[in-house]
Design an enzyme around this catalytic site. Structure first.
Site, PDB file in Angstrom:
ATOM      1  N   HIS A   7      29.127  36.424  45.675  1.00  0.00           N
ATOM      2  CA  HIS A   7      30.129  35.823  46.550  1.00  0.00           C
ATOM      3  C   HIS A   7      30.465  36.737  47.716  1.00  0.00           C
ATOM      4  CE1 HIS A   7      32.692  37.995  43.552  1.00  0.00           C
ATOM      5  NE2 HIS A   7      33.413  38.293  44.604  1.00  0.00           N
ATOM      6  N   HIS A  79      35.168  41.850  50.882  1.00  0.00           N
ATOM      7  CA  HIS A  79      34.058  42.503  50.166  1.00  0.00           C
ATOM      8  C   HIS A  79      32.921  41.523  49.927  1.00  0.00           C
ATOM      9  CE1 HIS A  79      36.455  40.959  46.643  1.00  0.00           C
ATOM     10  NE2 HIS A  79      35.269  40.734  46.127  1.00  0.00           N
ATOM     11  N   GLU A 130      31.285  44.937  45.647  1.00  0.00           N
ATOM     12  CA  GLU A 130      31.541  44.679  44.238  1.00  0.00           C
ATOM     13  C   GLU A 130      30.192  44.436  43.571  1.00  0.00           C
ATOM     14  OE1 GLU A 130      33.720  41.016  43.591  1.00  0.00           O
ATOM     15  OE2 GLU A 130      34.306  41.597  41.569  1.00  0.00           O
TER      16      GLU A 130
HETATM   17 CO    CO Z   1      34.936  39.651  44.328  1.00  0.00          CO
END
Ligand code: CO
Length: 134
Positions: A7, A79, A130
């Site tokens: 994502h 992020h 991440e």
């Molecule tokens: Co995230």
């Protein structure tokens, strides 16, 4: 080592307005808001054919995105999340090569119920990364 882009997370000051923009203007499939108090955010998932967008709004006093929104009042890309097959092996390799893993270095359960870690933006072209166990 990294696999799919899981994502892109976008911090927003007004989650309802952001969700409406993605749903009504962009015609995207948008989930109901979900409060994640342990992460200090409320999140809406936008499902695209090849990845997801997460719209994040601060929740509570010390939200980890509060400072970001103070610097970026209109919101912004917060992020990127990449999948890895084995998060412990990925962490150990990153640390051995000198990349900084945020927090205590132990994976936490992320928004999708899977272990995640965050990597210092200064080690990755100015972008908070991440990694999530696939
Ligand atoms: Co995230």
């Amino acid at each position: 080592m990294i696999g799919r882009l899981n994502h892109v997370a976008i911090a927003v000051p007004d989650l309802a307005a952001a969700a409406a923009r993605y749903r009504d203007l962009l015609g995207a499939k948008v989930s109901a808001p979900e409060a994640l108090p342990e992460h200090g955010v409320t999140v809406v998932f936008v499902t695209l054919a090849n990845t997801k967008i997460e719209l994040l709004e601060p929740l509570g006093e010390d939200s980890p995105i509060a400072n970001f929104l103070a610097r970026n009042p209109a919101g912004g890309v917060h992020h990127l999340c990449y999948e890895v097959d084995d998060i412990i092996a990925a962490r150990d390799r990153l640390k051995a090569e000198g990349a900084r893993v945020l927090g205590d270095g132990e994976p936490r359960t992320g928004a999708h119920g899977k272990p995640v870690l965050f990597l210092h933006p200064k080690d990755f072209c100015g972008t908070l990364i991440e990694i999530e166990q696939a």
